[in-house]
Design a protein around this motif. Structure first.
Motif, short mmCIF file in Angstrom:
data_model
loop_
_atom_site.label_atom_id
_atom_site.label_comp_id
_atom_site.label_asym_id
_atom_site.label_seq_id
_atom_site.Cartn_x
_atom_site.Cartn_y
_atom_site.Cartn_z
N ARG A 48 0.87 -1.17 0.00
CA ARG A 48 0.00 0.00 0.00
C ARG A 48 0.91 1.21 0.00
O ARG A 48 1.80 1.33 0.84
CB ARG A 48 -0.88 0.01 1.25
N SER A 50 -8.50 3.71 -4.34
CA SER A 50 -7.21 4.34 -4.08
C SER A 50 -7.42 5.81 -3.71
O SER A 50 -7.92 6.59 -4.51
CB SER A 50 -6.34 4.25 -5.34
N ARG A 51 -7.04 6.17 -2.50
CA ARG A 51 -7.21 7.56 -2.06
C ARG A 51 -5.91 8.35 -2.14
O ARG A 51 -5.80 9.42 -1.59
CB ARG A 51 -7.72 7.58 -0.62
N GLY A 52 -4.93 7.81 -2.83
CA GLY A 52 -3.62 8.44 -2.89
C GLY A 52 -3.59 9.78 -3.58
O GLY A 52 -2.70 10.59 -3.32
N ARG A 61 7.64 15.87 4.11
CA ARG A 61 7.21 15.82 2.71
C ARG A 61 8.17 16.59 1.82
O ARG A 61 8.59 16.11 0.77
CB ARG A 61 5.79 16.37 2.55
N GLU A 76 1.53 5.27 0.35
CA GLU A 76 0.95 6.37 1.10
C GLU A 76 1.81 7.60 0.90
O GLU A 76 3.03 7.54 1.08
CB GLU A 76 0.91 5.97 2.58
N ARG A 77 1.17 8.70 0.50
CA ARG A 77 1.91 9.95 0.36
C ARG A 77 2.36 10.43 1.73
O ARG A 77 1.71 10.18 2.73
CB ARG A 77 1.05 11.01 -0.29
N ALA A 81 6.12 9.00 -2.08
CA ALA A 81 5.31 8.18 -1.19
C ALA A 81 6.19 7.12 -0.53
O ALA A 81 7.33 6.90 -0.92
CB ALA A 81 4.19 7.51 -1.97
#
Length: 170
Positions: free
Chosen positions: A7, A90-92, A22, A9-10, A32
């Motif tokens: 998975r 996908s909520r990326g 970030r 993730e940003r 990510a």
């Protein structure tokens, strides 16, 4: 070769002005981080059933990425993020600031592949198959509208859930 289902993730947006995680990672060319969802496998050339399963998984992943690329070409910003979340789970692509109101109000489940999405999709499939089968009287007489629609819903929803990676909520 190594295979892992992960998975991505940003990194969280910087909370304060200056150099946050970030910004630091983006300067290094990283957008990510990944979390393995299954054990990492070292594979050679798989043959037989494992090779077939691996081929199917790769094909489904390619198809899912193709859908996401197409969304990227057609939509932008928050629209792209919402569409990707609703189609592939996908909520990326959704920024934290856009997703926060969904999380705060408890409606974040609208952005996940869940029973609601599958129910709406099954209703659309049922309706579409009903329209199509009306044009083929021999199919209508042989199978009936309800049986043909039910079969189409089961097969297409199963294929859809497998294509998106079979998340637990689906």
């Amino acid at each position: 070769r190594v295979e892992v289902f992960a998975r991505l993730e940003r990194f969280a947006p910087d909370d304060f002005p200056g150099r946050g995680l970030r910004s630091l990672m983006e300067d290094r060319g990283l957008a990510a981080r990944g979390f393995a969802r299954e054990p990492i496998e070292v594979i050679g050339r798989a043959k037989g059933v494992p090779g077939l399963v691996l081929g199917i998984k790769r094909g489904l992943t390619r198809r899912r990425l193709s859908v996401e690329r197409r969304l990227d070409e057609v939509l932008s910003g928050d629209r792209r993020g919402v569409a990707a979340a609703m189609l592939t789970g996908s909520r990326g692509w959704m920024g934290a600031e856009f997703r926060e109101p969904f999380d705060r109000t408890g409606t974040s489940h609208l952005l996940a592949i869940s029973g609601l999405h599958l129910g709406v999709l099954s209703g659309l499939i049922w309706f579409a198959v009903g329209l199509v089968i009306n044009r083929f009287p021999f199919l209508l007489r042989r199978y009936g509208r309800r049986r043909a629609s039910a079969l189409a819903v089961v097969v297409l929803l199963w294929a859809y859930v497998v294509m998106i990676g079979a998340p637990v909520s689906a």
